[in-house]
Design a protein around this motif. Structure first.
Motif, PDB file in Angstrom:
ATOM      1  N   CYS A  21     -39.553  38.898 -16.266  1.00  0.00           N
ATOM      2  CA  CYS A  21     -39.438  40.463 -16.657  1.00  0.00           C
ATOM      3  C   CYS A  21     -39.980  40.729 -18.354  1.00  0.00           C
ATOM      4  CB  CYS A  21     -37.938  40.610 -16.766  1.00  0.00           C
ATOM      5  SG  CYS A  21     -37.551  42.291 -17.324  1.00  0.00           S
ATOM      6  N   PRO A  22     -41.131  41.474 -18.052  1.00  0.00           N
ATOM      7  CA  PRO A  22     -41.725  41.827 -19.504  1.00  0.00           C
ATOM      8  C   PRO A  22     -40.855  42.506 -20.256  1.00  0.00           C
ATOM      9  CG  PRO A  22     -42.528  43.014 -17.652  1.00  0.00           C
ATOM     10  CD  PRO A  22     -41.765  42.352 -16.887  1.00  0.00           C
ATOM     11  N   ALA A  23     -39.830  43.223 -19.883  1.00  0.00           N
ATOM     12  CA  ALA A  23     -39.072  43.991 -20.808  1.00  0.00           C
ATOM     13  C   ALA A  23     -38.080  42.969 -21.360  1.00  0.00           C
ATOM     14  CB  ALA A  23     -38.568  45.090 -20.248  1.00  0.00           C
ATOM     15  N   GLN A  24     -37.600  41.960 -20.605  1.00  0.00           N
ATOM     16  CA  GLN A  24     -36.637  40.921 -21.039  1.00  0.00           C
ATOM     17  C   GLN A  24     -35.266  41.601 -20.883  1.00  0.00           C
ATOM     18  OE1 GLN A  24     -37.400  39.148 -24.542  1.00  0.00           O
ATOM     19  NE2 GLN A  24     -39.306  38.081 -23.593  1.00  0.00           N
ATOM     20  N   ILE A  25     -35.002  42.457 -19.618  1.00  0.00           N
ATOM     21  CA  ILE A  25     -33.882  42.997 -19.328  1.00  0.00           C
ATOM     22  C   ILE A  25     -32.866  42.593 -18.034  1.00  0.00           C
ATOM     23  CG2 ILE A  25     -34.366  45.034 -20.841  1.00  0.00           C
ATOM     24  CD1 ILE A  25     -35.427  46.184 -17.911  1.00  0.00           C
ATOM     25  N   ILE A  26     -33.286  41.500 -17.953  1.00  0.00           N
ATOM     26  CA  ILE A  26     -32.473  40.668 -16.517  1.00  0.00           C
ATOM     27  C   ILE A  26     -31.882  39.530 -17.126  1.00  0.00           C
ATOM     28  CG2 ILE A  26     -32.622  39.869 -14.390  1.00  0.00           C
ATOM     29  CD1 ILE A  26     -35.082  41.477 -13.755  1.00  0.00           C
ATOM     30  N   ARG A  27     -30.670  39.369 -17.026  1.00  0.00           N
ATOM     31  CA  ARG A  27     -29.903  38.181 -17.567  1.00  0.00           C
ATOM     32  C   ARG A  27     -29.334  37.446 -16.521  1.00  0.00           C
ATOM     33  NH1 ARG A  27     -25.640  41.980 -19.214  1.00  0.00           N
ATOM     34  NH2 ARG A  27     -23.694  40.940 -18.098  1.00  0.00           N
ATOM     35  N   LEU A  28     -29.055  36.032 -16.626  1.00  0.00           N
ATOM     36  CA  LEU A  28     -28.364  35.332 -15.818  1.00  0.00           C
ATOM     37  C   LEU A  28     -27.401  34.360 -16.622  1.00  0.00           C
ATOM     38  CD1 LEU A  28     -28.048  34.194 -12.931  1.00  0.00           C
ATOM     39  CD2 LEU A  28     -29.851  32.810 -13.066  1.00  0.00           C
ATOM     40  N   ASP A  29     -26.536  34.699 -16.797  1.00  0.00           N
ATOM     41  CA  ASP A  29     -25.533  34.077 -17.392  1.00  0.00           C
ATOM     42  C   ASP A  29     -24.866  32.776 -16.752  1.00  0.00           C
ATOM     43  OD1 ASP A  29     -25.938  35.303 -19.725  1.00  0.00           O
ATOM     44  OD2 ASP A  29     -24.448  36.639 -19.619  1.00  0.00           O
ATOM     45  N   ALA A  30     -24.398  31.774 -17.245  1.00  0.00           N
ATOM     46  CA  ALA A  30     -23.745  30.606 -16.576  1.00  0.00           C
ATOM     47  C   ALA A  30     -22.307  31.130 -15.861  1.00  0.00           C
ATOM     48  CB  ALA A  30     -23.374  29.685 -17.538  1.00  0.00           C
ATOM     49  N   LYS A  31     -21.889  32.286 -16.347  1.00  0.00           N
ATOM     50  CA  LYS A  31     -20.632  32.675 -15.582  1.00  0.00           C
ATOM     51  C   LYS A  31     -20.818  33.681 -14.687  1.00  0.00           C
ATOM     52  CE  LYS A  31     -19.825  36.320 -19.246  1.00  0.00           C
ATOM     53  NZ  LYS A  31     -19.141  36.857 -20.225  1.00  0.00           N
ATOM     54  N   GLU A  32     -21.971  34.203 -14.696  1.00  0.00           N
ATOM     55  CA  GLU A  32     -22.240  35.078 -13.588  1.00  0.00           C
ATOM     56  C   GLU A  32     -22.940  34.409 -12.253  1.00  0.00           C
ATOM     57  OE1 GLU A  32     -24.809  37.800 -15.820  1.00  0.00           O
ATOM     58  OE2 GLU A  32     -23.154  38.757 -16.577  1.00  0.00           O
ATOM     59  N   GLU A  33     -22.757  35.077 -11.229  1.00  0.00           N
ATOM     60  CA  GLU A  33     -23.470  34.365  -9.981  1.00  0.00           C
ATOM     61  C   GLU A  33     -24.797  34.830  -9.576  1.00  0.00           C
ATOM     62  OE1 GLU A  33     -20.480  35.132  -6.865  1.00  0.00           O
ATOM     63  OE2 GLU A  33     -18.861  34.516  -7.871  1.00  0.00           O
ATOM     64  N   ILE A  34     -24.933  35.902 -10.032  1.00  0.00           N
ATOM     65  CA  ILE A  34     -26.432  36.531  -9.814  1.00  0.00           C
ATOM     66  C   ILE A  34     -26.956  37.392 -10.871  1.00  0.00           C
ATOM     67  CG2 ILE A  34     -25.848  36.762  -7.031  1.00  0.00           C
ATOM     68  CD1 ILE A  34     -25.428  39.742  -7.723  1.00  0.00           C
ATOM     69  N   PRO A  35     -28.473  37.232 -10.853  1.00  0.00           N
ATOM     70  CA  PRO A  35     -28.905  38.282 -12.165  1.00  0.00           C
ATOM     71  C   PRO A  35     -28.265  39.471 -12.317  1.00  0.00           C
ATOM     72  CG  PRO A  35     -30.642  37.151 -10.737  1.00  0.00           C
ATOM     73  CD  PRO A  35     -29.375  36.875 -10.182  1.00  0.00           C
ATOM     74  N   MET A  36     -28.237  39.805 -13.634  1.00  0.00           N
ATOM     75  CA  MET A  36     -27.439  41.328 -13.819  1.00  0.00           C
ATOM     76  C   MET A  36     -28.431  41.971 -14.845  1.00  0.00           C
ATOM     77  SD  MET A  36     -24.838  41.144 -12.297  1.00  0.00           S
ATOM     78  CE  MET A  36     -23.742  42.271 -12.825  1.00  0.00           C
ATOM     79  N   PRO A  37     -28.272  43.317 -14.864  1.00  0.00           N
ATOM     80  CA  PRO A  37     -28.927  44.139 -15.754  1.00  0.00           C
ATOM     81  C   PRO A  37     -28.559  44.006 -16.997  1.00  0.00           C
ATOM     82  CG  PRO A  37     -27.714  45.436 -14.462  1.00  0.00           C
ATOM     83  CD  PRO A  37     -27.574  44.100 -13.646  1.00  0.00           C
ATOM     84  N   ALA A  38     -29.390  44.041 -17.991  1.00  0.00           N
ATOM     85  CA  ALA A  38     -28.854  44.015 -19.545  1.00  0.00           C
ATOM     86  C   ALA A  38     -28.465  45.345 -19.701  1.00  0.00           C
ATOM     87  CB  ALA A  38     -30.051  43.632 -20.429  1.00  0.00           C
ATOM     88  N   ASP A  39     -27.633  45.376 -20.863  1.00  0.00           N
ATOM     89  CA  ASP A  39     -26.832  46.820 -21.030  1.00  0.00           C
ATOM     90  C   ASP A  39     -27.949  48.013 -21.325  1.00  0.00           C
ATOM     91  OD1 ASP A  39     -24.432  45.533 -20.750  1.00  0.00           O
ATOM     92  OD2 ASP A  39     -24.404  45.081 -23.191  1.00  0.00           O
ATOM     93  N   ASP A  40     -29.109  47.571 -21.930  1.00  0.00           N
ATOM     94  CA  ASP A  40     -30.017  48.471 -22.073  1.00  0.00           C
ATOM     95  C   ASP A  40     -31.215  48.702 -21.110  1.00  0.00           C
ATOM     96  OD1 ASP A  40     -31.312  46.172 -22.600  1.00  0.00           O
ATOM     97  OD2 ASP A  40     -31.886  46.773 -24.611  1.00  0.00           O
ATOM     98  N   PHE A  41     -30.887  48.022 -19.762  1.00  0.00           N
ATOM     99  CA  PHE A  41     -31.781  48.118 -18.792  1.00  0.00           C
ATOM    100  C   PHE A  41     -32.500  49.469 -18.371  1.00  0.00           C
ATOM    101  CE2 PHE A  41     -32.897  48.313 -14.231  1.00  0.00           C
ATOM    102  CZ  PHE A  41     -33.748  47.030 -13.975  1.00  0.00           C
ATOM    103  N   ALA A  42     -31.761  50.541 -18.311  1.00  0.00           N
ATOM    104  CA  ALA A  42     -32.166  51.912 -17.860  1.00  0.00           C
ATOM    105  C   ALA A  42     -32.937  52.543 -18.877  1.00  0.00           C
ATOM    106  CB  ALA A  42     -31.341  52.765 -17.633  1.00  0.00           C
TER     107      ALA A  42
END
Length: 67
Positions: A21-42
């Motif tokens: 992701c060139p904007a670095q707005i996708i995260r995958l934390d150990a506690k999450e099962e799937i990639p999630m949008p960062a808070d500032d994704f939109a």
């Protein structure tokens, strides 16, 4: 409503979407099962489609790509 929803049955948790992701707005934390949008994704998503293109299992929705 989330900016995107990854198909949990297709996602292999390889993190390619996060790395590419060139904007670095996708995260995958150990506690999450799937990639999630960062808070500032939109605010920062440029709808380039890198996340869709690099996902080998088509877990990302194609609607993220700007046409």
């Amino acid at each position: 409503m989330k900016p995107f929803e990854v198909d949990p049955e297709k996602c292999t948790h390889d993190g390619l979407c996060v790395e590419e992701c060139p904007a670095q707005i996708i995260r995958l934390d150990a506690k999450e099962e799937i990639p999630m949008p960062a808070d500032d994704f939109a605010s920062y998503c440029i709808a380039c489609g890198h996340c869709v293109a690099v996902c080998p299992t088509d877990a990302f929705p194609a609607k993220l790509v700007r046409t």
